[in-house]
Write a protein that holds these residues in place. Structure first.
Motif, PDB file in Angstrom:
ATOM      1  N   ASP A  85      34.900  21.848  54.833  1.00 41.33           N
ATOM      2  CA  ASP A  85      35.991  21.564  53.896  1.00 41.33           C
ATOM      3  C   ASP A  85      35.510  20.796  52.666  1.00 41.33           C
ATOM      4  O   ASP A  85      35.839  21.155  51.527  1.00 41.33           O
ATOM      5  N   ARG A  86      34.703  19.746  52.854  1.00 42.97           N
ATOM      6  CA  ARG A  86      34.265  18.935  51.716  1.00 42.97           C
ATOM      7  C   ARG A  86      33.379  19.739  50.769  1.00 42.97           C
ATOM      8  O   ARG A  86      33.462  19.601  49.550  1.00 42.97           O
ATOM      9  N   GLN A  87      32.496  20.567  51.341  1.00 41.90           N
ATOM     10  CA  GLN A  87      31.611  21.386  50.501  1.00 41.90           C
ATOM     11  C   GLN A  87      32.410  22.423  49.731  1.00 41.90           C
ATOM     12  O   GLN A  87      32.126  22.697  48.556  1.00 41.90           O
ATOM     13  N   ILE A  88      33.401  23.000  50.376  1.00 45.20           N
ATOM     14  CA  ILE A  88      34.237  24.007  49.712  1.00 45.20           C
ATOM     15  C   ILE A  88      34.952  23.382  48.516  1.00 45.20           C
ATOM     16  O   ILE A  88      35.120  24.021  47.470  1.00 45.20           O
ATOM     17  N   ARG A  89      35.314  22.114  48.649  1.00 42.84           N
ATOM     18  CA  ARG A  89      35.973  21.426  47.535  1.00 42.84           C
ATOM     19  C   ARG A  89      35.013  21.238  46.356  1.00 42.84           C
ATOM     20  O   ARG A  89      35.442  21.158  45.205  1.00 42.84           O
ATOM     21  N   VAL A  90      33.712  21.166  46.666  1.00 40.63           N
ATOM     22  CA  VAL A  90      32.712  20.971  45.613  1.00 40.63           C
ATOM     23  C   VAL A  90      32.341  22.274  44.939  1.00 40.63           C
ATOM     24  O   VAL A  90      32.360  22.395  43.707  1.00 40.63           O
ATOM     25  N   TRP A  91      31.971  23.297  45.740  1.00 38.15           N
ATOM     26  CA  TRP A  91      31.468  24.533  45.119  1.00 38.15           C
ATOM     27  C   TRP A  91      32.291  25.788  45.395  1.00 38.15           C
ATOM     28  O   TRP A  91      31.920  26.881  44.991  1.00 38.15           O
ATOM     29  N   GLY A  92      33.422  25.642  46.099  1.00 38.05           N
ATOM     30  CA  GLY A  92      34.337  26.756  46.264  1.00 38.05           C
ATOM     31  C   GLY A  92      34.088  27.570  47.523  1.00 38.05           C
ATOM     32  O   GLY A  92      32.989  27.579  48.085  1.00 38.05           O
ATOM     33  N   ALA A  93      35.112  28.294  47.939  1.00 37.67           N
ATOM     34  CA  ALA A  93      35.043  29.070  49.180  1.00 37.67           C
ATOM     35  C   ALA A  93      34.071  30.227  49.075  1.00 37.67           C
ATOM     36  O   ALA A  93      33.395  30.573  50.046  1.00 37.67           O
ATOM     37  N   ILE A 113      20.190  26.489  47.895  1.00 36.96           N
ATOM     38  CA  ILE A 113      21.649  26.605  47.881  1.00 36.96           C
ATOM     39  C   ILE A 113      22.121  27.195  46.555  1.00 36.96           C
ATOM     40  O   ILE A 113      23.035  28.027  46.514  1.00 36.96           O
ATOM     41  N   LYS A 114      21.503  26.797  45.451  1.00 38.27           N
ATOM     42  CA  LYS A 114      21.838  27.386  44.146  1.00 38.27           C
ATOM     43  C   LYS A 114      21.609  28.888  44.144  1.00 38.27           C
ATOM     44  O   LYS A 114      22.442  29.672  43.678  1.00 38.27           O
ATOM     45  N   ALA A 115      20.441  29.295  44.653  1.00 40.80           N
ATOM     46  CA  ALA A 115      20.081  30.713  44.627  1.00 40.80           C
ATOM     47  C   ALA A 115      21.034  31.542  45.475  1.00 40.80           C
ATOM     48  O   ALA A 115      21.414  32.662  45.094  1.00 40.80           O
ATOM     49  N   GLY A 147      25.020  26.943  39.703  1.00 39.06           N
ATOM     50  CA  GLY A 147      24.000  26.121  39.068  1.00 39.06           C
ATOM     51  C   GLY A 147      22.785  26.923  38.655  1.00 39.06           C
ATOM     52  O   GLY A 147      22.454  27.953  39.247  1.00 39.06           O
ATOM     53  N   ASP A 148      22.124  26.466  37.603  1.00 39.21           N
ATOM     54  CA  ASP A 148      20.925  27.138  37.113  1.00 39.21           C
ATOM     55  C   ASP A 148      19.709  26.718  37.930  1.00 39.21           C
ATOM     56  O   ASP A 148      19.469  25.522  38.128  1.00 39.21           O
ATOM     57  N   PRO A 149      18.911  27.683  38.410  1.00 35.11           N
ATOM     58  CA  PRO A 149      17.720  27.352  39.196  1.00 35.11           C
ATOM     59  C   PRO A 149      16.608  26.809  38.315  1.00 35.11           C
ATOM     60  O   PRO A 149      16.578  27.054  37.106  1.00 35.11           O
ATOM     61  N   LEU A 150      15.708  26.042  38.927  1.00 35.97           N
ATOM     62  CA  LEU A 150      14.574  25.540  38.150  1.00 35.97           C
ATOM     63  C   LEU A 150      13.575  26.665  37.910  1.00 35.97           C
ATOM     64  O   LEU A 150      13.464  27.592  38.699  1.00 35.97           O
ATOM     65  N   LYS A 151      12.889  26.581  36.820  1.00 35.43           N
ATOM     66  CA  LYS A 151      11.884  27.575  36.456  1.00 35.43           C
ATOM     67  C   LYS A 151      10.612  26.840  36.034  1.00 35.43           C
ATOM     68  O   LYS A 151      10.613  26.146  35.046  1.00 35.43           O
TER      69      LYS A 151
END
Length: 306
Positions: free
Chosen positions: A15-23, A271-273, A278-282
């Motif tokens: 639940d907390r993660q979904i609030r941060v980055w969505g379902a 998690i970004k990928a 979020g933009d991944p590091l390059k």
């Protein structure tokens, strides 16, 4: 990773993660499959982070027996040494990770990673490897790139108080060949750790050593190799301080606090990928606890072929 929606149990747990980055992002995580190789301190920190985040499955590969070094840097090892008897590092880490989040399927694959065919990697969305030679890193990266689907590829290495993460997300054109870029074509301010890690990597490869099989007695030979590489690459030797090489040679083991930093950054990038948030590091990340700096470096060929 499209298809099934989150279950009621997943929705409640995350639940907390979904609030941060969505379902939708959490759904992608919950359907993802990750392969990791080399159960050292940094990798175990990474595994903890992604298991708690709620990936679908995690497959571990490391047939090595438990060593004193593993017990000092790998927090997933059981406190009772008798419990380690007869089990590989991967099996012991699996048993511990299962307790972190029962909803994540954690399994073990036995065998030499380099012997696995291209089709083996098709089962995964992300491949993360550590504690292996440059030749093996290149081999696995190439096999991931031969697949019809995109498999995100990462390497991570920690040597005492220094560490490095490499990223190849394919469609972003982050290629493992980045390590083959001529040094003279790179910007002057590129992290000194980039060059120092390449020297150590090259030395271990030339000497037939496993990663970390190096000691202070090797320093004269390492400095000689540095001089030869700098001359061949037209790079001023000051870009690779002798003091930095000495630290890497003396501190071949992982430093747990640095493992935590690298494992946290690596978990965030994976998690970004997967989630698309979020933009991944390059395409390289370097960390040195001496100055406390984390640096992202784009190591790419200014004149790519094709």
């Amino acid at each position: 990773m499209d298809g099934e929606e989150l279950t009621e149990q997943e929705t409640a747990l995350y639940d907390r993660q979904i609030r941060v980055w969505g379902a939708d992002a959490q759904r992608r995580l919950s359907k993802s499959h990750i392969l990791v190789y080399g159960m050292k301190g940094t990798i175990t920190e990474f595994c903890k982070n992604i298991v708690l985040a709620g990936v679908g499955s995690l497959t571990l590969v490391d047939d090595r027996a438990v060593t004193e070094e593993a017990l000092s840097a790998n927090f997933l090892m059981p406190p009772d040494e008798n419990a380690c008897s007869g089990k590989t590092l991967a099996e012991l880490c699996r048993d511990s990770l299962n307790e972190f989040n029962p909803m994540v399927r954690v399994s073990v694959e036995k065998g030499d990673l380099a012997s696995f065919g291209v089709e083996f990697f098709d089962k995964f969305d992300v491949v993360v490897i550590s504690f292996c030679s440059l030749a093996t890193k290149k081999l696995i990266n190439e096999r991931c790139r031969k697949l019809s689907k995109r498999v995100s590829f990462y390497t991570v290495d920690c040597r005492d108080c220094c560490g490095e993460i490499f990223v190849d997300l394919q469609k972003y054109n982050y290629a493992m060949e980045a390590i083959s870029v001529p040094w003279r074509s790179l910007p002057r301010k590129v992290s000194k750790l980039y060059f120092a890690m390449r020297v150590i990597e090259r030395f271990e490869g030339d000497e037939g050593r496993k990663p970390g099989e190096i000691c202070i007695e090797d320093l004269p030979a390492v400095l000689k190799l540095k001089k030869e590489l700098c001359e061949a690459q037209s790079l001023n030797e000051s870009h690779i301080p002798n003091a930095l090489l000495e630290r890497l040679v003396m501190g071949a083991r992982e430093f747990p606090p640095v493992c935590a930093v690298l494992g946290g950054i690596l978990g965030q990038e994976v998690i970004k990928a997967i989630s698309g948030k979020g933009d991944p590091l390059k395409n390289f990340f370097f960390f040195d606890s001496v100055d406390g700096k984390g640096i992202i470096e784009d190591i790419s060929d200014p004149n790519p072929k094709g």
